[in-house]
Design a protein around this motif. Structure first.
Motif, PDB file in Angstrom:
ATOM      1  N   LYS A  98       0.830  -1.215   0.000  1.00 56.25           N
ATOM      2  CA  LYS A  98       0.000   0.000   0.000  1.00 56.25           C
ATOM      3  C   LYS A  98       0.861   1.260   0.000  1.00 56.25           C
ATOM      4  O   LYS A  98       0.340   2.367  -0.031  1.00 56.25           O
ATOM      5  CB  LYS A  98      -0.898  -0.001   1.246  1.00 56.25           C
ATOM      6  CG  LYS A  98      -1.804  -1.228   1.373  1.00 56.25           C
ATOM      7  CD  LYS A  98      -2.757  -1.353   0.195  1.00 56.25           C
ATOM      8  CE  LYS A  98      -3.676  -2.565   0.374  1.00 56.25           C
ATOM      9  NZ  LYS A  98      -4.583  -2.733  -0.776  1.00 56.25           N
ATOM     10  N   LEU A 208      -1.536   4.868  -1.450  1.00 55.11           N
ATOM     11  CA  LEU A 208      -1.936   4.763  -2.844  1.00 55.11           C
ATOM     12  C   LEU A 208      -3.323   5.374  -3.044  1.00 55.11           C
ATOM     13  O   LEU A 208      -4.191   5.286  -2.167  1.00 55.11           O
ATOM     14  CB  LEU A 208      -1.981   3.291  -3.288  1.00 55.11           C
ATOM     15  CG  LEU A 208      -0.658   2.511  -3.282  1.00 55.11           C
ATOM     16  CD1 LEU A 208      -0.929   1.049  -3.583  1.00 55.11           C
ATOM     17  CD2 LEU A 208       0.335   3.102  -4.272  1.00 55.11           C
ATOM     18  N   GLU A 213      -4.268   1.811  -6.619  1.00 55.95           N
ATOM     19  CA  GLU A 213      -4.493   0.506  -5.989  1.00 55.95           C
ATOM     20  C   GLU A 213      -5.199  -0.436  -6.948  1.00 55.95           C
ATOM     21  O   GLU A 213      -4.856  -1.630  -7.026  1.00 55.95           O
ATOM     22  CB  GLU A 213      -5.315   0.693  -4.715  1.00 55.95           C
ATOM     23  CG  GLU A 213      -5.373  -0.560  -3.862  1.00 55.95           C
ATOM     24  CD  GLU A 213      -5.950  -0.293  -2.487  1.00 55.95           C
ATOM     25  OE1 GLU A 213      -6.352  -1.278  -1.836  1.00 55.95           O
ATOM     26  OE2 GLU A 213      -6.001   0.882  -2.058  1.00 55.95           O
ATOM     27  N   ASN A 217      -3.563  -3.938  -8.306  1.00 56.32           N
ATOM     28  CA  ASN A 217      -4.298  -5.191  -8.068  1.00 56.32           C
ATOM     29  C   ASN A 217      -4.505  -5.943  -9.382  1.00 56.32           C
ATOM     30  O   ASN A 217      -4.453  -7.172  -9.431  1.00 56.32           O
ATOM     31  CB  ASN A 217      -5.653  -4.906  -7.408  1.00 56.32           C
ATOM     32  CG  ASN A 217      -5.512  -4.537  -5.942  1.00 56.32           C
ATOM     33  OD1 ASN A 217      -4.501  -4.858  -5.299  1.00 56.32           O
ATOM     34  ND2 ASN A 217      -6.507  -3.839  -5.392  1.00 56.32           N
TER      35      ASN A 217
END
Length: 304
Positions: A98, A208, A213, A217
């Motif tokens: 993160k 982030l 993010e 991901n």
């Protein structure tokens, strides 16, 4: 005894003496060299077999040497790809963080390690360069250079011809992998990450943003796929190593067999050679005494 018969006997004794001397010389040579003969003429009808066996032994030795060199190259490839697997594993962990600063630091480190691994050299050649030897297959070790490229493929300058090696009369294998094949997928991930960082939604921050993010991901699966690709390549390399080892051992066993054949054709039985030498030496002594006796008789008759 007439002069004619004496001369004939003397000549015969001389011939016997010369034959005995040659027999001693030949037996002594065998004892000294350990060989039945020092040239093909000396082995008679087995000369053709001897020549063919020597040629087969030379081929087996050359193929074994080629297999040994190939083993070393494949070992270098295995080590390099192992380093890549470790770097991509670090990359996978980095994209789950993160902390954007940490993420980009780790991404840069991973890129540097992967690029260096792909530029590994063995015996003076780049093992992932194909048959090109004049330059490293990865043109940069700075991830920021990817931003200016149209695609990550532009970072690779290897050619598409994999090196081959002949390991037997009817066996030629490819020994090299290409940097663009091995590192293509992970370089695509590197470029997507660095492009995003340099784009409108970058740079990655702490914490982030939602967009950052979401992007990371989504990139995780691509990194996992790249890691799976590396493990597949490592497996292929391991299979090639096992194959080369089998071939190398086969040539080693063949050399042992051929060396035994040569020994049977060339080498003398030292005990028999010693016995022949003693017998030849005895025959020489007898011939020398006979010739000496006849010579004295012949000389006396001549003086009369």
């Amino acid at each position: 005894m007439t002069r004619v018969s004496t001369f004939a006997a003397n000549q015969s004794a001389l011939m016997d003496l010369m034959k005995a001397q040659k027999a001693v010389f030949d037996a002594q040579k065998q004892l000294t060299t350990g060989k039945l003969a020092t040239d093909l003429k000396g082995v008679g009808h087995q000369a053709e077999t001897l020549s063919a066996t020597r040629a087969a032994l030379q081929r087996a030795d050359a193929y074994e040497e080629a297999a040994i060199r190939t083993e070393a190259r494949l070992e270098s490839q295995d080590i390099a790809m192992g380093q890549m697997a470790e770097a991509i594993t670090d990359l996978r962990l980095a994209v789950t963080s993160k902390d954007g600063d940490y993420t980009m630091h780790q991404v840069q480190e991973a890129f540097y390690k992967v690029a260096n691994a792909l530029n590994t050299q063995h015996a003076g050649t780049y093992i992932f360069g194909g048959t090109r030897t004049d330059t490293a297959p990865v043109a940069t070790n700075d991830i920021n250079d990817l931003v200016a490229m149209g695609s990550a493929a532009e970072a690779f300058v290897n050619n598409d011809r994999r090196p081959q090696v002949q390991l037997d009369q009817n066996l030629t294998i490819e020994t090299g992998m290409l940097a663009s094949d091995v590192g293509g997928e992970v370089f695509d991930s590197f470029k997507r990450i660095v492009d995003f960082d340099a784009g409108a939604n970058g740079p990655f921050g702490r914490p982030l943003s939602a967009a950052q993010e979401t992007f990371l991901n989504g990139e995780i699966q691509n990194v996992i796929t790249a890691l799976d690709n590396i493990y597949t390549r490592i497996g292929e390399n391991g299979a090639a190593q096992a194959n080369v080892e089998t071939v190398k051992n086969s040539h080693s066993d063949r050399q042992i067999f051929l060396q035994q054949m040569l020994s049977d054709l060339e080498d003398v039985d030292m005990a028999e050679a010693a016995t022949r030498f003693q017998a030849a030496q005895t025959a020489l002594d007898v011939s020398a005494k006979t010739f000496s006796t006849l010579s004295q008789v012949s000389l006396l008759n001549f003086l009369r």
